[in-house]
Write an enzyme that holds these catalytic residues in place. Structure first.
Site, PDB file in Angstrom:
ATOM      1  N   THR A   1       0.857  -1.183   0.000  1.00  0.00           N
ATOM      2  CA  THR A   1       0.000   0.000   0.000  1.00  0.00           C
ATOM      3  C   THR A   1       0.898   1.238   0.000  1.00  0.00           C
ATOM      4  O   THR A   1       1.651   1.451   0.948  1.00  0.00           O
ATOM      5  CB  THR A   1      -0.899  -0.021   1.259  1.00  0.00           C
ATOM      6  OG1 THR A   1      -1.658  -1.230   1.234  1.00  0.00           O
ATOM      7  CG2 THR A   1      -1.827   1.179   1.294  1.00  0.00           C
TER       8      THR A   1
ATOM      9  N   CYS B   1      -3.033  -2.405   8.918  1.00  0.00           N
ATOM     10  CA  CYS B   1      -3.460  -1.617   7.751  1.00  0.00           C
ATOM     11  C   CYS B   1      -4.289  -0.388   8.094  1.00  0.00           C
ATOM     12  O   CYS B   1      -3.874   0.734   7.812  1.00  0.00           O
ATOM     13  CB  CYS B   1      -4.224  -2.512   6.788  1.00  0.00           C
ATOM     14  SG  CYS B   1      -3.149  -3.744   6.045  1.00  0.00           S
TER      15      CYS B   1
HETATM   16  N1  LIG Z   1      -1.420  -7.378   6.042  1.00  0.00           N
HETATM   17  C1  LIG Z   1      -2.504  -7.100   5.330  1.00  0.00           C
HETATM   18  O1  LIG Z   1      -3.619  -7.525   5.633  1.00  0.00           O
HETATM   19  C2  LIG Z   1      -2.388  -6.239   4.105  1.00  0.00           C
HETATM   20  C3  LIG Z   1      -3.475  -6.175   3.213  1.00  0.00           C
HETATM   21  C4  LIG Z   1      -3.369  -5.374   2.093  1.00  0.00           C
HETATM   22  C5  LIG Z   1      -2.218  -4.646   1.860  1.00  0.00           C
HETATM   23  N2  LIG Z   1      -1.191  -4.693   2.756  1.00  0.00           N
HETATM   24  C6  LIG Z   1       0.024  -3.915   2.467  1.00  0.00           C
HETATM   25  O2  LIG Z   1       0.997  -4.813   1.906  1.00  0.00           O
HETATM   26  C7  LIG Z   1       2.307  -4.442   2.324  1.00  0.00           C
HETATM   27  C8  LIG Z   1       2.961  -5.599   3.048  1.00  0.00           C
HETATM   28  O3  LIG Z   1       2.191  -5.877   4.205  1.00  0.00           O
HETATM   29  P1  LIG Z   1       2.422  -7.214   5.070  1.00  0.00           P
HETATM   30  O4  LIG Z   1       1.377  -7.206   6.119  1.00  0.00           O
HETATM   31  O5  LIG Z   1       2.573  -8.359   4.161  1.00  0.00           O
HETATM   32  O6  LIG Z   1       3.836  -6.856   5.728  1.00  0.00           O
HETATM   33  P2  LIG Z   1       4.786  -7.827   6.545  1.00  0.00           P
HETATM   34  O7  LIG Z   1       5.494  -6.954   7.500  1.00  0.00           O
HETATM   35  O8  LIG Z   1       4.040  -9.001   7.038  1.00  0.00           O
HETATM   36  O9  LIG Z   1       5.809  -8.354   5.428  1.00  0.00           O
HETATM   37  C9  LIG Z   1       6.723  -7.533   4.768  1.00  0.00           C
HETATM   38  C10 LIG Z   1       7.907  -8.403   4.392  1.00  0.00           C
HETATM   39  O10 LIG Z   1       8.780  -7.622   3.587  1.00  0.00           O
HETATM   40  C11 LIG Z   1      10.115  -7.977   3.931  1.00  0.00           C
HETATM   41  N3  LIG Z   1      11.010  -6.904   3.511  1.00  0.00           N
HETATM   42  C12 LIG Z   1      11.084  -5.641   3.968  1.00  0.00           C
HETATM   43  N4  LIG Z   1      12.041  -4.952   3.315  1.00  0.00           N
HETATM   44  C13 LIG Z   1      12.580  -5.810   2.414  1.00  0.00           C
HETATM   45  C14 LIG Z   1      13.590  -5.703   1.455  1.00  0.00           C
HETATM   46  N5  LIG Z   1      14.258  -4.572   1.298  1.00  0.00           N
HETATM   47  N6  LIG Z   1      13.889  -6.781   0.701  1.00  0.00           N
HETATM   48  C15 LIG Z   1      13.211  -7.937   0.863  1.00  0.00           C
HETATM   49  N7  LIG Z   1      12.235  -8.107   1.765  1.00  0.00           N
HETATM   50  C16 LIG Z   1      11.915  -7.059   2.533  1.00  0.00           C
HETATM   51  C17 LIG Z   1      10.070  -8.165   5.434  1.00  0.00           C
HETATM   52  O11 LIG Z   1      11.165  -8.929   5.901  1.00  0.00           O
HETATM   53  C18 LIG Z   1       8.731  -8.883   5.581  1.00  0.00           C
HETATM   54  O12 LIG Z   1       8.881 -10.286   5.525  1.00  0.00           O
HETATM   55  C19 LIG Z   1       2.120  -3.195   3.173  1.00  0.00           C
HETATM   56  O13 LIG Z   1       2.263  -2.061   2.371  1.00  0.00           O
HETATM   57  C20 LIG Z   1       0.689  -3.305   3.657  1.00  0.00           C
HETATM   58  O14 LIG Z   1       0.127  -2.056   3.946  1.00  0.00           O
HETATM   59  C21 LIG Z   1      -1.244  -5.487   3.862  1.00  0.00           C
END
Ligand SMILES: NC(=O)c1ccc[n+]([C@@H]2O[C@H](COP(=O)([O-])OP(=O)(O)OC[C@H]3O[C@@H](n4cnc5c(N)ncnc54)[C@H](O)[C@@H]3O)[C@@H](O)[C@H]2O)c1
Length: 449
Positions: A121, A261
């Site tokens: 996001t 989120c």
């Molecule tokens: N969790 C939800 O329900 C949800 C739903 C829709 C959208 N989103 C959006 O999706 C995105 C991810 O959310 P999430 O909940 O999956 O996050 P999360 O924290 O669970 O996962 C993010 C992952 O990215 C990895 N990461 C970070 N920097 C990195 C890099 N430079 N290289 C490689 N890996 C890297 C981290 O180690 C982690 O495993 C966010 O922007 C969030 O707002 C989340």
């Protein structure tokens, strides 16, 4: 198709596993070596129903691989999804440094055409920033797509496989075609793809989450008014939800929204409004109503034990921000428990899946147990924060017997007030008057007519 997903969290891992399930060859990249080593061994780092099965199945079929090497992922794919975190910065804006960092590195590693898709996001204008950055680092052609994710934790796999809609932010017809192919396995009954320009796609995600948060805060504010005037929010909810213009989803009052989120996306939209001199006054009110609801609930409990806070222990059921997830990020339970501890109240807690996150946050400051009823022994009250299925029809006789005095504070309106009170339990819930009608009345009346 050859796909790479960077970021193996709730979104990235689910998307990668589902794309692999659709027949694609997917490489997942994450900088977290422990997570990747675990995934290679079949250890799923998050609790998400159905995820372990599809990860295992596709790993065994050779369609899903894990690595910490971005170069391996970039060499492999045509389409690379960015699903890294975008947490809040100190000023409330979304921190897109991980997105930009990964995009820049992809540009340096590319040896030919790639499609870069943002699933994270990200605020309006990020697509433009990513494209400019990549252009400065590579001679190779690429296309940029904004493809915000709408899955819900707790039903993430199901949501991904059967989406309400998939937003594809690109104006390039050739790229639209490729995205269509990728999502085709999830569109078998009818297409739910919606194409738009990247900026509109970016804003759609924030508008969706802020609209949902608005419904929750609206109902929570109504619940406070219900308590003052002696109305029952559950009846009001049923009354307004039956209007087809309003609909019944997302009208449940409770202890406030949380998670990774809504809070951060609401903050980020407020910040975007500020930076474009276009105040998001409704969304600002949604945020403050959400804090107010959490604090109101915690304060009610603190007030209840007024003079003897130092001798009070509460048993907490539920730490996750909602049921069916282990996520405690910005969970109302965490904020409220902090308030209990500040007031001198001791806390014992149980959650079927989220104990890890809570232990990380509280350390030794609260006691936890693997057993929901054990924490009740001699406690002064039971406080319910999460609507886990196993809390919905508890053994009230055991609750009453094990608590010092039978008192329940229910932050999710899980129980019928009339029934619980009949059992001799003092029952406090959200926005329901003392003279609440038994929950069964409306269904009985409706089935008789
Ligand atoms: N969790 C939800 O329900 C949800 C739903 C829709 C959208 N989103 C959006 O999706 C995105 C991810 O959310 P999430 O909940 O999956 O996050 P999360 O924290 O669970 O996962 C993010 C992952 O990215 C990895 N990461 C970070 N920097 C990195 C890099 N430079 N290289 C490689 N890996 C890297 C981290 O180690 C982690 O495993 C966010 O922007 C969030 O707002 C989340």
């Amino acid at each position: 198709m050859k796909v790479t997903v960077v970021g193996t969290g709730y979104v990235g891992l689910v998307a990668a596993a589902c794309f692999a399930e659709g027949g694609n060859h997917v490489i997942c990249v994450d900088k977290d070596r422990v997570k990747i080593d675990g995934l290679k061994e079949g250890v799923i780092p998050i609790y998400e129903s159905g995820l372990a099965e599809i990860v295992k199945h596709n790993q065994q079929a050779g369609r899903l691989q894990f690595t910490t090497e971005l170069a391996e992922g970039v060499a492999h794919c045509l389409v690379v999804f960015l699903a890294v975190g975008t947490p809040s910065s100190a000023d409330g804006s979304a921190d897109i440094s991980a997105v930009l960092g990964v995009a820049g590195r992809i540009a340096e590693l590319m040896d030919g055409y790639r499609i870069i898709v943002t699933k994270s996001t990200v605020p309006v204008g990020t697509g433009h920033k990513v494209s400019e950055l990549m252009k400065s680092k590579t001679e190779h052609p690429f296309d940029y797509v904004s493809n915000p994710e709408f899955l819900k934790e707790g039903s993430a796999v199901d949501d991904f496989i059967k989406p309400d809609r998939v937003i594809i932010g690109t104006t390039n017809p050739a790229v639209m075609e490729i995205m269509k192919q990728l999502y085709a396995p999830f569109m078998r009954k009818r297409s739910r793809l919606i194409f738009m320009d990247p900026v509109s796609a970016e804003l759609t995600k924030y508008a969706a989450n802020s609209m949902l948060a608005t419904r929750i805060s609206f109902m929570n504010e109504m619940s406070a008014l219900c308590e003052k005037v002696g109305a029952d929010i559950e009846l009001v909810r049923t009354g307004i939800g039956s209007d087809s213009r309003i609909g019944s989803a997302f009208l449940f009052p409770g202890v406030g929204y949380g998670g990774s989120c809504f809070p951060k996306d609401v903050r980020a939209l407020i910040h975007t409004g500020e930076s474009y001199s276009c105040p998001m006054t409704i969304v600002e009110a949604v945020q403050s109503a959400n804090f107010h609801q959490q604090d109101r609930f915690a304060q009610q409990i603190v007030d209840c034990f007024g003079g003897r806070l130092g001798q009070t222990t509460v048993a907490v059921w539920g730490l996750a921000f909602k049921a069916r997830t282990d996520d405690t990020r910005e969970s109302p339970a965490i904020r409220c428990i902090e308030k209990f501890l500040d007031a001198g109240i001791k806390v014992r807690a149980y959650d079927p899946e989220a104990m890890g996150g809570a232990k990380e946050h509280f350390g030794e400051r609260i006691k936890t147990s693997q057993e929901s009823y054990d924490i009740l022994d001699g406690a002064d009250a039971l406080v319910v924060f999460t609507d886990w299925q196993e809390f919905r029809t508890p053994d009230f006789e055991q609750i009453a017997r094990r608590l010092k005095r039978p008192v329940i504070f229910d932050g999710r309106n899980l129980y019928d007030p009339v029934y619980v009170k009949k059992l001799g339990i003092e029952y406090h819930s959200i926005g329901r008057s003392q003279c609440a009608m038994p929950a069964a009345v409306n269904s009985a009346v409706n089935s008789a007519t």
